[in-house]
Design a protein around this motif. Structure first.
Motif, short mmCIF file in Angstrom:
data_model
loop_
_atom_site.label_atom_id
_atom_site.label_comp_id
_atom_site.label_asym_id
_atom_site.label_seq_id
_atom_site.Cartn_x
_atom_site.Cartn_y
_atom_site.Cartn_z
N CYS A 51 0.85 -1.19 0.00
CA CYS A 51 0.00 0.00 0.00
C CYS A 51 0.89 1.24 0.00
O CYS A 51 1.55 1.52 1.01
CB CYS A 51 -0.92 0.00 1.21
N CYS A 62 -4.07 -0.10 -2.85
CA CYS A 62 -3.13 -1.19 -2.56
C CYS A 62 -3.07 -2.16 -3.74
O CYS A 62 -4.01 -2.26 -4.53
CB CYS A 62 -3.56 -1.94 -1.31
N ASP A 312 -11.05 -4.30 16.91
CA ASP A 312 -10.59 -4.99 15.70
C ASP A 312 -9.87 -6.27 16.10
O ASP A 312 -9.48 -6.45 17.26
CB ASP A 312 -9.64 -4.10 14.90
N PRO A 338 -10.63 -4.51 7.22
CA PRO A 338 -9.64 -3.56 6.73
C PRO A 338 -8.58 -3.28 7.79
O PRO A 338 -8.90 -3.12 8.98
CB PRO A 338 -10.48 -2.30 6.45
N SER A 339 -7.32 -3.23 7.38
CA SER A 339 -6.27 -2.80 8.29
C SER A 339 -6.46 -1.32 8.59
O SER A 339 -7.13 -0.59 7.85
CB SER A 339 -4.90 -3.08 7.69
N ARG A 340 -5.86 -0.85 9.69
CA ARG A 340 -6.17 0.48 10.20
C ARG A 340 -4.92 1.32 10.37
O ARG A 340 -3.84 0.82 10.71
CB ARG A 340 -6.87 0.37 11.55
N ASP A 355 -9.45 3.40 7.87
CA ASP A 355 -9.05 2.20 7.15
C ASP A 355 -7.86 2.51 6.23
O ASP A 355 -7.81 3.57 5.59
CB ASP A 355 -10.19 1.67 6.29
N SER A 357 -7.34 0.72 3.58
CA SER A 357 -8.03 0.56 2.30
C SER A 357 -9.37 -0.09 2.59
O SER A 357 -9.61 -0.57 3.71
CB SER A 357 -7.20 -0.30 1.35
N PRO A 358 -10.27 -0.17 1.61
CA PRO A 358 -11.55 -0.85 1.86
C PRO A 358 -11.44 -2.37 1.83
O PRO A 358 -12.42 -3.07 2.10
CB PRO A 358 -12.45 -0.34 0.72
N ASP A 359 -10.25 -2.89 1.54
CA ASP A 359 -10.07 -4.33 1.39
C ASP A 359 -10.26 -5.04 2.73
O ASP A 359 -9.74 -4.61 3.76
CB ASP A 359 -8.68 -4.64 0.85
N THR A 360 -10.98 -6.16 2.69
CA THR A 360 -11.12 -7.04 3.85
C THR A 360 -10.18 -8.22 3.65
O THR A 360 -10.39 -9.05 2.76
CB THR A 360 -12.56 -7.53 4.01
N GLU A 361 -9.14 -8.27 4.47
CA GLU A 361 -8.08 -9.27 4.27
C GLU A 361 -7.73 -9.94 5.60
O GLU A 361 -8.15 -9.49 6.67
CB GLU A 361 -6.85 -8.61 3.66
#
Length: 399
Positions: A51, A62, A312, A338-340, A355, A357-361
């Motif tokens: 990212c 990212c 989280d 999402p990572s923060r 966040d 990014s909006p990615d859920t990982e």
């Protein structure tokens, strides 16, 4: 005292892969405002992610580090091939560990560190044999921890055991604990005493011993000068009370004390957050708010508070000056969301979180560094001195 969980269940990476350590001891002068700090995430069952920073405390879109779908549990950044660009080393579980060479533009070319398919949970970089090349130390779960010597070309010439011990290691940090000029290793262990292994300066370790008799469920470790003397101290992120152990300057630890509350902490980073010159700690927590604990300068932490009210599944944390305002910010790797990123307020707290990014990982670890080269690049992200202000790995502090 609450009932403790089965260490095998809590720290079995494939079943519950939140085993990270992020280690950082920042010197105030090492916070470089000129360099933009990018983030590299180690992901479980998904491609690892890069990212790029927007320079203002946030991140641009990212992208995948590579097409590899690995079970990555740890990541470290460093210039492995002396081209001035940061490279990434990933600790993988049940698969060969990977090295990804950066091109300075955000792209990577990846290959295996070795043919070994260990259950690695964390990785740290330093020049262990004084040949000018970065080497890697891997923390392994219920296996012997491993050291792999860099060849200076972006690869590794061979790997050997750190010792004959097979432990449930969940984190590793490197630093000079006995003032002999060689990097030593501290391993965070789950349900067993944490361990310290003294480097021999030849790329190996001369012997290992317990940090203390305590058998905590440690998920991460960081090294820093917590009590203001010239000896590196260790801070362990625990499932339960966290712990600080004061270095004796001879390669051991003179005393350990618990702090914080009964959190499920799996990652820790150290840095100067409130301008008082004392080392502070940020802890990544699973299923609970992340925590910040302010150092008192005497080897303890006087006060702890939530980083934010958010709950989280944070599995790792890294510190760096993301918005280039002279204060440290935190990036949390999050499992299943999402990572923060949380921007520091310079007073020991955090003004806002957002966040990455909006990615859920399924992110398990994060490292910060200037992956995209700038006209004035940050120093090499070696684990080998406090010049590595932005990596997630503890610097090897020269005496």
């Amino acid at each position: 005292m609450r009932a403790r969980r089965d260490p095998a269940a809590r720290f079995r990476v494939r079943a519950f892969p939140a085993l990270l350590t992020l280690s950082l001891a920042l010197a105030p002068a090492a916070i470089a405002r000129a360099a933009q700090l990018d983030a590299v995430f180690a992901n479980q069952g998904q491609p690892n992610r890069f990212c790029p920073s927007d320079g203002s405390g946030g991140f641009l879109a990212c992208q995948n580090v590579s097409a590899d779908v690995a079970s990555s549990a740890g990541v470290a950044l460093g210039d492995l091939n002396h081209d001035g660009n940061l490279d990434a080393v990933f600790a993988n579980t049940g698969q060969p560990n990977r090295v990804c060479l950066g091109n300075g533009k955000g792209g990577f070319t990846c290959s295996d560190v070795s043919a070994d398919a260990d259950d690695s949970t964390a990785v740290a970089l330093d020049d262990l044999n004084h040949d000018g090349n970065l080497d890697a130390v891997f923390a392994n779960l219920n296996q012997r921890n491993r050291v792999c010597l860099g060849n200076g070309l972006g690869g590794f010439s061979g790997c050997t055991d750190v010792s004959a011990d097979s432990e449930a290691s969940t984190g590793v940090a490197l630093g000079d604990l006995n003032h002999d000029g060689n990097a030593d290793a501290v391993f965070a262990n789950a349900g067993e005493p944490n361990r310290v292994c003294l480097g021999n300066g030849l790329g190996g370790f001369s012997g290992c011993s317990d940090v203390s008799p305590d058998t905590d469920l440690s998920g991460g470790v960081a090294l820093g000068f917590v009590n203001g003397d010239a000896n590196l101290d260790a801070v362990f992120a625990n499932d339960g009370l966290d712990q600080v152990c004061l270095g004796d300057g001879a390669g051991g630890f003179s005393s350990c004390a618990y702090f914080n509350v009964n959190d499920l902490s799996v990652g820790v980073a150290l840095g100067f957050l409130d301008g008082d010159g004392n080392v502070d700690a940020v802890l990544a927590n699973l299923g609970q708010p992340n925590r910040v604990c302010l150092g008192d300068g005497t080897g303890g932490f006087s006060s702890c508070a939530d980083v934010s009210p958010a709950v989280d599944n944070s599995s790792g944390v890294a510190l760096g000056d993301l918005d280039r305002n002279g204060t440290l910010d935190a990036v949390f790797a999050v499992l299943g969301g999402p990572s923060r990123v949380c921007l520091g307020d310079g007073m020991g707290g955090f003004a806002s979180c957002a966040d990455v990014s909006p990615d859920t990982e399924q992110s398990q670890a994060v490292a910060l560094g200037s992956v995209i080269s700038t006209p004035a690049p940050a120093p090499s992200m070696s684990q080998g001195s406090l010049l590595a202000a932005f990596t997630v790995l503890v610097a090897f502090a020269a005496a």
